[in-house]
Design a protein around this motif. Structure first.
Motif, PDB file in Angstrom:
ATOM      1  N   ARG A   1       0.871  -1.063   0.029  1.00  0.00           N
ATOM      2  CA  ARG A   1       0.092   0.033   0.232  1.00  0.00           C
ATOM      3  C   ARG A   1       0.952   1.214  -0.084  1.00  0.00           C
ATOM      4  NH1 ARG A   1      -3.878   0.846   5.041  1.00  0.00           N
ATOM      5  NH2 ARG A   1      -1.789   1.243   5.867  1.00  0.00           N
ATOM      6  N   ASN A   2       1.977   1.217   0.719  1.00  0.00           N
ATOM      7  CA  ASN A   2       2.839   2.433   0.725  1.00  0.00           C
ATOM      8  C   ASN A   2       3.460   2.657  -0.587  1.00  0.00           C
ATOM      9  OD1 ASN A   2       2.242   2.595   3.631  1.00  0.00           O
ATOM     10  ND2 ASN A   2       4.387   1.529   4.253  1.00  0.00           N
ATOM     11  N   MET A   3       3.800   1.445  -1.217  1.00  0.00           N
ATOM     12  CA  MET A   3       4.387   1.609  -2.681  1.00  0.00           C
ATOM     13  C   MET A   3       3.450   2.388  -3.497  1.00  0.00           C
ATOM     14  SD  MET A   3       7.305   1.456  -4.374  1.00  0.00           S
ATOM     15  CE  MET A   3       8.093   0.002  -3.551  1.00  0.00           C
ATOM     16  N   HIS A   4       2.164   1.961  -3.571  1.00  0.00           N
ATOM     17  CA  HIS A   4       0.806   2.520  -4.254  1.00  0.00           C
ATOM     18  C   HIS A   4       0.825   3.839  -3.984  1.00  0.00           C
ATOM     19  CE1 HIS A   4      -2.560   2.650  -6.638  1.00  0.00           C
ATOM     20  NE2 HIS A   4      -3.327   3.187  -5.416  1.00  0.00           N
ATOM     21  N   ASP A   5       0.815   4.320  -2.737  1.00  0.00           N
ATOM     22  CA  ASP A   5       0.515   5.554  -2.351  1.00  0.00           C
ATOM     23  C   ASP A   5       1.828   6.498  -2.842  1.00  0.00           C
ATOM     24  OD1 ASP A   5      -1.657   4.999  -0.825  1.00  0.00           O
ATOM     25  OD2 ASP A   5      -0.769   5.038   1.121  1.00  0.00           O
ATOM     26  N   VAL A   6       2.911   6.154  -3.081  1.00  0.00           N
ATOM     27  CA  VAL A   6       3.928   7.077  -3.416  1.00  0.00           C
ATOM     28  C   VAL A   6       3.854   7.349  -4.896  1.00  0.00           C
ATOM     29  CG1 VAL A   6       6.283   6.740  -4.342  1.00  0.00           C
ATOM     30  CG2 VAL A   6       5.743   5.866  -1.989  1.00  0.00           C
ATOM     31  N   PHE A   7       3.388   6.231  -5.615  1.00  0.00           N
ATOM     32  CA  PHE A   7       3.006   6.678  -7.164  1.00  0.00           C
ATOM     33  C   PHE A   7       1.577   7.428  -7.351  1.00  0.00           C
ATOM     34  CE2 PHE A   7       6.406   3.765  -7.615  1.00  0.00           C
ATOM     35  CZ  PHE A   7       6.995   3.969  -8.756  1.00  0.00           C
ATOM     36  N   GLU A   8       0.681   7.173  -6.537  1.00  0.00           N
ATOM     37  CA  GLU A   8      -0.503   7.912  -6.392  1.00  0.00           C
ATOM     38  C   GLU A   8      -0.138   9.387  -6.306  1.00  0.00           C
ATOM     39  OE1 GLU A   8      -3.852   7.186  -7.403  1.00  0.00           O
ATOM     40  OE2 GLU A   8      -2.695   5.915  -8.577  1.00  0.00           O
ATOM     41  N   THR A   9       0.737   9.705  -5.448  1.00  0.00           N
ATOM     42  CA  THR A   9       0.954  10.937  -5.032  1.00  0.00           C
ATOM     43  C   THR A   9       1.856  11.571  -6.091  1.00  0.00           C
ATOM     44  OG1 THR A   9       1.096  10.445  -2.756  1.00  0.00           O
ATOM     45  CG2 THR A   9       2.152  12.465  -3.237  1.00  0.00           C
ATOM     46  N   ALA A  10       2.600  10.769  -6.549  1.00  0.00           N
ATOM     47  CA  ALA A  10       3.540  11.356  -7.788  1.00  0.00           C
ATOM     48  C   ALA A  10       2.525  11.873  -9.147  1.00  0.00           C
ATOM     49  CB  ALA A  10       4.668  10.499  -8.314  1.00  0.00           C
ATOM     50  N   ARG A  11       1.452  10.894  -9.197  1.00  0.00           N
ATOM     51  CA  ARG A  11       0.634  11.119 -10.303  1.00  0.00           C
ATOM     52  C   ARG A  11      -0.155  12.430 -10.193  1.00  0.00           C
ATOM     53  NH1 ARG A  11      -0.648   5.127  -9.665  1.00  0.00           N
ATOM     54  NH2 ARG A  11       1.121   4.170 -11.151  1.00  0.00           N
ATOM     55  N   ARG A  12      -0.557  12.635  -8.832  1.00  0.00           N
ATOM     56  CA  ARG A  12      -1.364  13.914  -8.586  1.00  0.00           C
ATOM     57  C   ARG A  12      -0.336  15.286  -8.871  1.00  0.00           C
ATOM     58  NH1 ARG A  12      -3.636  10.527  -4.386  1.00  0.00           N
ATOM     59  NH2 ARG A  12      -1.874  11.495  -2.832  1.00  0.00           N
ATOM     60  N   GLN A  13       0.982  15.203  -8.205  1.00  0.00           N
ATOM     61  CA  GLN A  13       1.952  16.047  -8.399  1.00  0.00           C
ATOM     62  C   GLN A  13       2.545  16.564  -9.820  1.00  0.00           C
ATOM     63  OE1 GLN A  13       2.494  18.071  -5.902  1.00  0.00           O
ATOM     64  NE2 GLN A  13       0.977  17.458  -4.465  1.00  0.00           N
ATOM     65  N   ALA A  14       2.006  15.660 -10.794  1.00  0.00           N
ATOM     66  CA  ALA A  14       2.798  15.514 -11.848  1.00  0.00           C
ATOM     67  C   ALA A  14       3.022  16.876 -12.476  1.00  0.00           C
ATOM     68  CB  ALA A  14       2.049  14.508 -13.123  1.00  0.00           C
ATOM     69  N   PRO A  15       3.975  17.106 -13.293  1.00  0.00           N
ATOM     70  CA  PRO A  15       5.288  16.582 -13.422  1.00  0.00           C
ATOM     71  C   PRO A  15       5.901  16.291 -12.208  1.00  0.00           C
ATOM     72  CG  PRO A  15       5.600  18.791 -14.051  1.00  0.00           C
ATOM     73  CD  PRO A  15       4.156  18.538 -13.651  1.00  0.00           C
ATOM     74  N   CYS A  16       6.344  15.127 -12.083  1.00  0.00           N
ATOM     75  CA  CYS A  16       7.056  14.813 -10.746  1.00  0.00           C
ATOM     76  C   CYS A  16       8.160  13.715 -10.800  1.00  0.00           C
ATOM     77  CB  CYS A  16       6.062  14.082  -9.699  1.00  0.00           C
ATOM     78  SG  CYS A  16       6.697  13.969  -8.172  1.00  0.00           S
TER      79      CYS A  16
END
Length: 420
Positions: free
Chosen positions: A219-234
């Motif tokens: 879940r932590n790994m998924h949250d990392v990428f979800e955060t990056a997608r929301r903050q794109a470009p990241c």
């Protein structure tokens, strides 16, 4: 309200000498209550409860001071709400009592409890520190022109030319693996890429992801990428990729294997455009320990060897670490030649050692002096390249495990240095 009696004043004086004397403090609270000083009595009982939280007499006095009906005055109650043996009814409002004495007694618990699965805050909302676009650029990276050219081709040129990117079908997805000996600036290069892209920067280490509870690491790994997608470009920077994505065939823990599987899923994205604008960079000292599935096209299919700093980079690093130190007559050109093969971390240690030598000499003689070339040369002579053990291990890999030409850059460097 009556005046404070001499007895009460005497008891207060006695408590100043023995603040932990609970019976004495409760006696004072009873006298205050009898004299009509209810607020003062509540304060004294609260202090007593701080020293003895389970004291029955203190709880009974608190009940009386706050105006809660005594057991004799209370209306008939059901068996479930009968007064407890310590004299305080089960319907006593401890929250109201705590609120009344909050200015006198600090709260006993200031941290929110863990959830039942141990995942942290009760609301279980992940908080990842995403750095805003920084000011570090590739121009701030001294030397390392080959590294810069490769980064330009892999990330920067497609971003700066969106029309050509569309014409040639070049996606902004993809990952780049930085590898090489420790202390050579892989993290700094990653931050410089984020600065060039004007992108947010999210650095992730093994401690951020791995969790003792089953399923939390994925879940932590998924949250990392979800955060990056929301903050794109990241730019997502995975430090020590061998720890996060080590070879599953060598992993005994099912939790670690599941974490690698989750990383593979996140790199692929849910659909073709899920990771658009998410640039994944990773760093490792041991690329041969990274799971082979992470190396296939579309994931970390591009690799970049980050070697010990070349001459221009060494000069930049030495200038940086000497910029705020008292130096005189330092021949940087000579020092750069003598430090060939040292990593950036080694050069920082060299400057620190030279400063230490000058400082100790100043203490012994009583005369403060500048850091001179003699100090720096002495430190350079004593500094052993920390990269040598890494190259010793990498040489075997380059010779016998260079399948697909992955380590061609390393082979070329070793041949140039006559280490192969």
């Amino acid at each position: 309200m009556s005046e404070v009696s001499p007895l009460i004043q005497s008891l207060r004086t006695a408590l100043e000498a023995a603040p932990g004397d609970v019976p004495l403090r409760l006696h004072l609270a009873g006298l205050l209550l009898d004299a009509g000083h209810q607020d003062a009595a509540v304060t004294e009982v609260a202090v007593a409860l701080q020293h003895a939280p389970g004291d029955g007499q203190a709880k009974a006095l608190m009940t009386r001071a706050l105006g809660v009906p005594s057991p004799a005055e209370a209306p008939p109650q059901s068996q479930a709400s009968m007064p407890a043996e310590n004299g305080v009814g089960s319907d006593f409002n401890w929250g109201a009592a705590a609120d009344q004495v909050k200015d006198v007694i600090p709260p006993r618990f200031v941290e929110a409890p863990l959830t039942t699965d141990g995942s942290g805050d009760p609301d279980d909302s992940p908080a990842w520190d995403v750095d805003a676009p920084g000011t570090v650029r590739l121009a701030d990276v001294g030397g390392m022109q080959e590294v810069k050219d490769r980064l330009e081709a892999a990330f920067l040129a497609p971003l700066r030319n969106p029309e050509l990117r569309k014409l040639y079908g070049k996606s902004l997805r993809g990952g780049l693996l930085l590898y090489g000996p420790p202390g050579c600036g892989k993290t700094f290069v990653a931050r410089a890429v984020a600065g060039e892209l004007g992108a947010s920067f999210l650095s992730v280490s093994v401690n951020d992801v791995l969790d003792m509870w089953v399923g939390n690491s994925e879940r932590n790994m998924h949250d990392v990428f979800e955060t990056a997608r929301r903050q794109a470009p990241c730019v997502v920077f995975l430090d020590e990729l061998d720890a996060l994505g080590g070879k599953r065939s060598r992993t005994q823990s099912s939790g670690m294997r599941n974490t690698v599987n989750q990383l593979l899923t996140e790199l692929d994205g849910i659909n073709a455009s899920a990771n658009e604008g998410v640039f994944v960079l990773a760093a490792t000292n041991v690329p041969w320990d990274v799971d082979i599935a992470l190396r296939r096209p579309g994931r970390f299919d591009r690799t970049l060897l980050v070697l010990p700093p070349d001459a221009p980079a060494r000069e930049t690093i030495l200038r940086y670490h000497l910029r705020e130190r008292p130096i005189e007559k330092v021949d940087l050109g000579k020092l750069v030649k003598l430090t060939d093969g040292l990593s950036g971390a080694d050069l920082a240690h060299l400057c620190e050692s030279a400063a230490e030598t000058a400082l100790l000499d100043s203490v012994r003689t009583g005369d403060v002096r500048m850091i001179g070339m003699k100090d720096l040369l002495g430190a350079a002579k004593q500094t052993v390249p920390s990269t040598e053990p890494w190259f010793a291990a990498a040489r075997n890999v380059a010779m016998y495990a260079n399948d697909g030409g992955m380590y061609d850059d390393l082979v070329g460097y070793l041949k140039k240095r006559r280490k192969l």
